[in-house]
Design a protein around this motif. Sequence first.
Motif, PDB file in Angstrom:
ATOM      1  N   ASP A   1       0.941  -1.080   0.017  1.00 53.36           N
ATOM      2  CA  ASP A   1      -0.017  -0.001   0.052  1.00 53.36           C
ATOM      3  C   ASP A   1       0.906   1.380  -0.077  1.00 53.36           C
ATOM      4  O   ASP A   1       0.885   2.139  -0.817  1.00 53.36           O
ATOM      5  N   THR A   2       1.929   1.197   0.893  1.00 57.94           N
ATOM      6  CA  THR A   2       2.962   2.382   0.925  1.00 57.94           C
ATOM      7  C   THR A   2       3.515   2.590  -0.295  1.00 57.94           C
ATOM      8  O   THR A   2       3.914   3.476  -0.843  1.00 57.94           O
ATOM      9  N   PHE A   3       4.203   1.457  -0.944  1.00 56.81           N
ATOM     10  CA  PHE A   3       4.800   1.307  -2.220  1.00 56.81           C
ATOM     11  C   PHE A   3       4.360   2.104  -3.173  1.00 56.81           C
ATOM     12  O   PHE A   3       4.805   2.809  -3.880  1.00 56.81           O
ATOM     13  N   TRP A   4       3.330   1.924  -3.502  1.00 49.76           N
ATOM     14  CA  TRP A   4       2.286   2.449  -4.413  1.00 49.76           C
ATOM     15  C   TRP A   4       1.857   3.847  -4.134  1.00 49.76           C
ATOM     16  O   TRP A   4       1.448   4.525  -5.257  1.00 49.76           O
ATOM     17  N   GLN A   5       2.014   4.263  -3.124  1.00 48.83           N
ATOM     18  CA  GLN A   5       1.560   5.786  -2.524  1.00 48.83           C
ATOM     19  C   GLN A   5       2.646   6.637  -2.582  1.00 48.83           C
ATOM     20  O   GLN A   5       2.400   8.055  -2.822  1.00 48.83           O
ATOM     21  N   ILE A   6       3.797   6.223  -2.715  1.00 50.18           N
ATOM     22  CA  ILE A   6       5.123   7.165  -2.578  1.00 50.18           C
ATOM     23  C   ILE A   6       5.263   7.375  -4.199  1.00 50.18           C
ATOM     24  O   ILE A   6       5.066   6.846  -5.007  1.00 50.18           O
ATOM     25  N   PRO A   7       6.132   8.533  -4.180  1.00 50.77           N
ATOM     26  CA  PRO A   7       6.527   9.101  -5.579  1.00 50.77           C
ATOM     27  C   PRO A   7       7.583   7.895  -6.272  1.00 50.77           C
ATOM     28  O   PRO A   7       8.026   7.223  -5.435  1.00 50.77           O
ATOM     29  N   ALA A   8       7.619   7.650  -7.664  1.00 43.82           N
ATOM     30  CA  ALA A   8       8.112   6.807  -8.428  1.00 43.82           C
ATOM     31  C   ALA A   8       9.917   6.761  -7.881  1.00 43.82           C
ATOM     32  O   ALA A   8      10.246   5.810  -7.810  1.00 43.82           O
ATOM     33  N   ARG A   9      10.376   7.967  -7.676  1.00 45.12           N
ATOM     34  CA  ARG A   9      11.756   7.884  -7.216  1.00 45.12           C
ATOM     35  C   ARG A   9      11.979   7.208  -5.895  1.00 45.12           C
ATOM     36  O   ARG A   9      12.878   6.501  -5.895  1.00 45.12           O
ATOM     37  N   GLU A  10      11.174   7.440  -5.052  1.00 50.24           N
ATOM     38  CA  GLU A  10      11.243   6.721  -3.891  1.00 50.24           C
ATOM     39  C   GLU A  10      11.171   5.294  -3.972  1.00 50.24           C
ATOM     40  O   GLU A  10      11.519   4.465  -3.235  1.00 50.24           O
TER      41      GLU A  10
ATOM     42  N   LYS B   1      11.676   3.441  -6.522  1.00 52.78           N
ATOM     43  CA  LYS B   1      12.958   2.760  -6.873  1.00 52.78           C
ATOM     44  C   LYS B   1      14.058   2.520  -5.894  1.00 52.78           C
ATOM     45  O   LYS B   1      14.497   1.609  -5.727  1.00 52.78           O
ATOM     46  N   GLU B   2      14.079   3.600  -5.130  1.00 55.08           N
ATOM     47  CA  GLU B   2      15.034   3.184  -3.789  1.00 55.08           C
ATOM     48  C   GLU B   2      14.489   2.156  -2.785  1.00 55.08           C
ATOM     49  O   GLU B   2      15.219   1.556  -2.426  1.00 55.08           O
ATOM     50  N   TYR B   3      13.122   2.179  -2.709  1.00 54.05           N
ATOM     51  CA  TYR B   3      12.499   1.003  -1.685  1.00 54.05           C
ATOM     52  C   TYR B   3      13.069  -0.244  -2.557  1.00 54.05           C
ATOM     53  O   TYR B   3      13.462  -1.271  -1.605  1.00 54.05           O
ATOM     54  N   LEU B   4      12.818  -0.296  -3.868  1.00 57.29           N
ATOM     55  CA  LEU B   4      13.097  -1.618  -4.498  1.00 57.29           C
ATOM     56  C   LEU B   4      14.497  -1.737  -4.484  1.00 57.29           C
ATOM     57  O   LEU B   4      15.097  -3.089  -4.360  1.00 57.29           O
ATOM     58  N   ALA B   5      15.629  -0.799  -4.538  1.00 56.08           N
ATOM     59  CA  ALA B   5      17.010  -1.123  -4.347  1.00 56.08           C
ATOM     60  C   ALA B   5      17.243  -1.750  -3.238  1.00 56.08           C
ATOM     61  O   ALA B   5      18.223  -2.629  -3.088  1.00 56.08           O
ATOM     62  N   VAL B   6      16.809  -1.141  -2.195  1.00 54.04           N
ATOM     63  CA  VAL B   6      16.894  -1.847  -0.657  1.00 54.04           C
ATOM     64  C   VAL B   6      16.768  -3.333  -0.726  1.00 54.04           C
ATOM     65  O   VAL B   6      17.352  -4.138  -0.203  1.00 54.04           O
TER      66      VAL B   6
ATOM     67  N   ILE C   1       8.779  -8.899  -5.655  1.00 55.67           N
ATOM     68  CA  ILE C   1       8.206  -7.756  -5.876  1.00 55.67           C
ATOM     69  C   ILE C   1       8.188  -7.393  -7.403  1.00 55.67           C
ATOM     70  O   ILE C   1       6.929  -6.941  -7.723  1.00 55.67           O
ATOM     71  N   SER C   2       9.359  -7.482  -8.116  1.00 54.31           N
ATOM     72  CA  SER C   2       8.932  -7.035  -9.609  1.00 54.31           C
ATOM     73  C   SER C   2       8.226  -8.218 -10.574  1.00 54.31           C
ATOM     74  O   SER C   2       8.248  -7.853 -11.834  1.00 54.31           O
ATOM     75  N   GLY C   3       8.045  -9.439  -9.959  1.00 55.91           N
ATOM     76  CA  GLY C   3       7.411 -10.402 -10.707  1.00 55.91           C
ATOM     77  C   GLY C   3       8.334 -11.372 -11.600  1.00 55.91           C
ATOM     78  O   GLY C   3       9.627 -11.420 -11.213  1.00 55.91           O
ATOM     79  N   LYS C   4       7.769 -12.102 -12.298  1.00 60.54           N
ATOM     80  CA  LYS C   4       8.575 -13.212 -12.902  1.00 60.54           C
ATOM     81  C   LYS C   4       9.673 -12.613 -13.647  1.00 60.54           C
ATOM     82  O   LYS C   4       9.756 -11.558 -14.213  1.00 60.54           O
ATOM     83  N   SER C   5      10.929 -13.724 -13.917  1.00 61.73           N
ATOM     84  CA  SER C   5      11.746 -13.335 -14.676  1.00 61.73           C
ATOM     85  C   SER C   5      11.376 -13.334 -16.315  1.00 61.73           C
ATOM     86  O   SER C   5      10.660 -14.425 -16.533  1.00 61.73           O
ATOM     87  N   PRO C   6      11.552 -12.282 -17.023  1.00 60.62           N
ATOM     88  CA  PRO C   6      10.802 -12.239 -18.109  1.00 60.62           C
ATOM     89  C   PRO C   6      11.371 -13.150 -19.299  1.00 60.62           C
ATOM     90  O   PRO C   6      10.440 -13.832 -19.987  1.00 60.62           O
TER      91      PRO C   6
END
Length: 100
Positions: free
Chosen positions: A9-18, A20-25, A52-57
């Motif tokens: 829920d939080t992940f989709w509410q924060i700005p795209a740049r943040e 990306k940082e969340y995902l990097a962690v 988080i990002s889904g299947k290996s393409p």
Amino acid sequence: MDTFEQWLDTFWQIPARERKEYLAVKKAACICPECPSYNRCAGESKELAYCISGKSPLCISEDRGCTCRRCPVTSSLNLTYHDFCFKGSEAVQRYEHEVH
Ligand code: SF4
Ligand code: SF4
């Protein structure tokens, strides 16, 4: 809402740049490279955090075991599922189990 739902829920509410940082962690904590299913293609494509990002393409389709259960991301987000690289993200697998 459980830990994962709150996080998502939080992940989709924060700005795209943040986001990306969340995902990097989470990618930094991901232990997929230690997994027997993780292959050279996935490494060269720098694929990580499938939960988080889904299947290996393109890279992973063969199940040779999964180390997600001992990953710190599983405990920190209270993940229920695994095999994310070929079955889909935690959110997708939760949805699929709800509707089937
Ligand atoms: S739970 Fe699995 S896919 Fe997610 S970060 Fe950990 S090892 Fe990677
Ligand atoms: S998601 Fe699971 S099966 Fe896929 S590479 Fe990561 S640890 Fe291995």
